[in-house]
Design an enzyme around this catalytic site. Structure first.
Site, short mmCIF file in Angstrom:
data_model
loop_
_atom_site.label_atom_id
_atom_site.label_comp_id
_atom_site.label_asym_id
_atom_site.label_seq_id
_atom_site.Cartn_x
_atom_site.Cartn_y
_atom_site.Cartn_z
CG HIS A 18 -3.38 11.19 -8.66
ND1 HIS A 18 -2.40 11.07 -7.70
CD2 HIS A 18 -4.10 10.03 -8.61
CE1 HIS A 18 -2.51 9.89 -7.10
NE2 HIS A 18 -3.51 9.23 -7.66
CB CYS A 76 0.83 11.06 -4.56
SG CYS A 76 0.75 11.05 -6.36
CB CYS A 120 0.97 14.70 -8.10
SG CYS A 120 -0.44 13.77 -8.73
CD GLU A 177 -2.43 16.30 -7.20
OE1 GLU A 177 -3.27 15.55 -7.74
OE2 GLU A 177 -2.00 16.14 -6.06
O1 LIG Z 1 -2.10 13.65 -5.11
C1 LIG Z 1 -3.21 13.06 -5.14
N1 LIG Z 1 -4.13 13.41 -6.08
C2 LIG Z 1 -5.30 12.73 -6.25
O2 LIG Z 1 -6.09 13.07 -7.14
N2 LIG Z 1 -5.57 11.66 -5.42
C3 LIG Z 1 -6.79 10.89 -5.59
C4 LIG Z 1 -6.59 9.48 -6.05
C5 LIG Z 1 -7.79 8.78 -5.48
O3 LIG Z 1 -8.89 8.93 -6.37
C6 LIG Z 1 -8.06 9.54 -4.19
C7 LIG Z 1 -7.51 8.89 -2.94
O4 LIG Z 1 -8.35 7.86 -2.58
P1 LIG Z 1 -8.37 7.20 -1.12
O5 LIG Z 1 -8.46 8.34 -0.10
O6 LIG Z 1 -9.56 6.32 -1.12
O7 LIG Z 1 -7.05 6.44 -0.96
O8 LIG Z 1 -7.43 10.81 -4.34
C8 LIG Z 1 -4.70 11.32 -4.43
C9 LIG Z 1 -3.54 12.02 -4.23
C10 LIG Z 1 -2.58 11.74 -3.15
O9 LIG Z 1 -2.88 10.65 -2.43
ZN LIG Z 2 -0.91 12.27 -7.17
#
Ligand SMILES: O=c1[nH]c(=O)n([C@H]2C[C@H](O)[C@@H](COP(=O)(O)O)O2)cc1CO
Ligand SMILES: [Zn+2]
Length: 145
Positions: A73, A99, A102, A75
C-alpha cells in the site's frame, strides 16, 4: 496555492506512478514543523517483483492471483521510504482513506494527522475498523473535499 492543496497535489502525482489499473493511491508524509515532505509512496508490488505478480482483482476461485495478496500500500511505502529518523508528529496526505492495516502503521509510526481525498470504500469493514482505530488513537482525520 494553499499548502494543503500543494501536498495533496504531490500525493496525486505520486499516485500516477502506480501500475494499478483499478485504483492508483499516492501518499506523502509532511513534517508540519518545517513544511517538508519526508516520505512519498504509491501502491505497487514489492521491490523487484513488479513484473512477477498479478494485478488482477480476482474472484473467489482465483485467490492465488489476487493482487490484494501482494500489493504494497501507498501508506506503507511512504513510511518505509522516509528520509528522516522517524515520522513522529507528522501529517500524511493520502488520496484514499487508509485501510485497517495502514491505520496500524500510521498509529505505530507516530503520524498524528491524516488528510485524505477520497473515501470510496467507506462502507467496508476494513475501512470502519481503520476509522475506529484512528479515532481511538486520536489521529486527526480530515477530508479535503
Ligand atoms: O489504504 C489503501 N492503500 C492502498 O494503497 N490501496 C491500494 C491497494 C490496491 O492496489 C488498490 C485498491 O484496489 P481496488 O480499488 O481495485 O480494490 O489501492 C488501498 C487502500 C485501502 O483500500
Ligand atoms: Zn492500506
Amino acid at each position: 496555492m494553499k499548502k494543503e492543496d500543494y501536498f495533496m497535489a504531490a500525493a496525486c502525482l505520486a499516485a500516477q506512478r502506480s501500475k494499478d489499473a483499478s485504483t492508483q493511491v499516492g501518499a506523502v508524509i509532511v513534517n508540519e514543523t518545517d513544511n517538508k515532505i519526508v516520505g512519498t509512496g504509491y501502491n505497487g508490488m514489492p521491490a523487484g517483483l513488479d513484473d512477477e505478480l498479478p494485478w488482477e482483482r480476482g474472484d473467489e476461485k482465483n485467490n492465488y492471483n489476487k493482487k490484494y495478496l501482494y500489493v504494497t500500500h501507498a501508506e506503507l511505502n511512504a513510511i518505509v521510504n522516509k528520509n528522516c529518523a522517524d515520522v513522529n508528529g507528522c501529517t500524511m496526505y493520502v488520496t484514499l482513506f487508509p485501510c485497517n492495516e495502514c491505520a496500524k502503521l500510521i498509529i505505530q509510526s507516530g503520524i498524528r494527522k491524516v488528510i485524505y481525498l477520497s473515501n470510496k470504500y467507506e462502507t467496508r469493514t476494513e475501512t470502519k475498523a481503520s476509522r475506529r482505530m484512528l479515532d481511538q488513537a486520536m489521529v486527526d482525520t480530515q477530508c479535503t473535499k
